[in-house]
Design a protein around this motif. Sequence first.
Motif, PDB file in Angstrom:
ATOM      1  N   GLY A 147       8.861   7.225  -4.150  1.00  0.00           N
ATOM      2  CA  GLY A 147       9.610   6.033  -3.760  1.00  0.00           C
ATOM      3  C   GLY A 147       9.983   6.030  -2.290  1.00  0.00           C
ATOM      4  N   ALA A 148       9.028   6.365  -1.425  1.00  0.00           N
ATOM      5  CA  ALA A 148       9.334   6.530  -0.005  1.00  0.00           C
ATOM      6  C   ALA A 148       9.745   5.213   0.644  1.00  0.00           C
ATOM      7  CB  ALA A 148       8.127   7.120   0.713  1.00  0.00           C
ATOM      8  N   ASN A 149       8.945   4.175   0.419  1.00  0.00           N
ATOM      9  CA  ASN A 149       9.306   2.861   0.967  1.00  0.00           C
ATOM     10  C   ASN A 149      10.165   2.085  -0.004  1.00  0.00           C
ATOM     11  OD1 ASN A 149       9.183   0.817   3.005  1.00  0.00           O
ATOM     12  ND2 ASN A 149       7.735  -0.302   1.702  1.00  0.00           N
ATOM     13  N   ASP A 150       9.859   2.201  -1.301  1.00  0.00           N
ATOM     14  CA  ASP A 150      10.569   1.477  -2.353  1.00  0.00           C
ATOM     15  C   ASP A 150      11.358   2.477  -3.203  1.00  0.00           C
ATOM     16  OD1 ASP A 150      11.428  -0.385  -4.177  1.00  0.00           O
ATOM     17  OD2 ASP A 150       9.487  -0.601  -5.180  1.00  0.00           O
ATOM     18  N   ASN A 151      12.614   2.849  -2.854  1.00  0.00           N
ATOM     19  CA  ASN A 151      13.300   2.225  -1.744  1.00  0.00           C
ATOM     20  C   ASN A 151      14.122   3.263  -0.982  1.00  0.00           C
ATOM     21  OD1 ASN A 151      14.328   0.168  -0.091  1.00  0.00           O
ATOM     22  ND2 ASN A 151      15.967  -0.281  -1.504  1.00  0.00           N
ATOM     23  N   ALA A 152      13.479   4.429  -0.721  1.00  0.00           N
ATOM     24  CA  ALA A 152      14.161   5.400   0.139  1.00  0.00           C
ATOM     25  C   ALA A 152      14.396   4.816   1.527  1.00  0.00           C
ATOM     26  CB  ALA A 152      13.348   6.688   0.234  1.00  0.00           C
TER      27      ALA A 152
END
Length: 448
Positions: A147-152
């Motif tokens: 979940g690097a972009n979504d949503n870290a």
Amino acid sequence: MKILAELILIVFTTLASAQSDVSKTLTEIAAAPSADRIEKDVRTLVNFGTRHTLSDTVSKTRGIGAARRWIKSEFDNISKACDDCLEVSYQRNLVPKDNRRIVKDTYVVNVLATQRGTKYPNSYIIMSGDIDSRVSDANNFTSDSPGANDNASGMAGTIEAARVLSTYRFPVSIIYVGLSGEEQGLFGGQHMAKVAKEEGWNIVGVINNDMIGNIKGIDGVIDNSTFRVFSEAISMATTDKQRAVMRYYGGEVDGPSRQLARYIDKITDDYMTNLDAIMIYRLDRFGRGGHHRPFNDAGFTGVRIMEIHENYNQQHQDIRTENGIEYGDVIESVNFDYASKLTAVNALTLASLASAPLAPKNVKIGGAVQPSTRLQWDEVKDDHLMGYKIYWRDTTSPQWQHSRFVGKVTAYTLKNIVIDNYLFGVASIGKNGAESLVQFPNKLIERD
């Protein structure tokens, strides 16, 4: 004439001085978010393996329990650095098994850090990111789900905004929050909105950050200079009678969430370079939802900020390579400079609204079959109020085009501005130059 000219000069000098006060602060804030700190936080969140809502809550290194404890510890550290200026807490809600996306009774836990306002402690501007992540199967809570972009990215941006703004003091309270249960049904936001209703919070606005780090779209476009602001047209608290009245007097694109979107657009133009806010006249992406929606459902003002070109191969996907295509929400796809720019937009909006007087209430309008337009509103009782500004625009314009500072009055006539041809609004202006959200008229001035 000489006296009038001197009075006009005094007004303009006062306005210029006030605007320089808030402008200096906002210029500092625009440059403050750190891409390096955001990267560090995203990596930390990714390294918890999975942050699925139903994942491990006991482990110190894996699962959503470890992630939310780390988020709380970051907020605690920020608070220590600013002499305990943040009230850090968990907000828990038991969601019973529903055999859909909640396959076992689960505590959904939000992490809140409240920076209490010096003048309006029960008025809040809220910035949120989501804690949880998922893979292809929404109920798979054991597989790696970075979940690097979504949503870290949105969660790291929220933590970074707290670092930046905690060095300032504001009249209005700010809440930085990590919401849970987004992927399972927006449960964290639903619970927080419910608490806000029950406790009578005056929510100025909610800025939901969901995916603020990707610049390479599935459409092949690479773009780090624009972002989207989603906003619903009118409040869900609008009554049937009010909707009927809009047919004759307007307002169908002027709800409070739309005014927040316009505010974000303007502050981006004023303080950010090589970045443009694209207002999307829709609650969220087509047929989809985000964590501002529960607040909107409860009648609160809220918008979503996110990248403009999504890559669906990196959303809700098992990590794999298939037919030469790499799937999975991995850290290599996050652009941290872009995430820091969108974090700056959030911080600017939070700081500006938290510095402003409360918006005028009970704004009324009149002027049918008249050569001029009249507006009136209730007085905002605030020692730091400098006055009010009237805005107007063409009915087809997405942004306010014209404005006039009218001083510390509660009624004003715009001479030779015909009501039929424009839409109007009123904002409060502080002595520091900060402005409230524009309030669209919701009532008519009774005819004499």
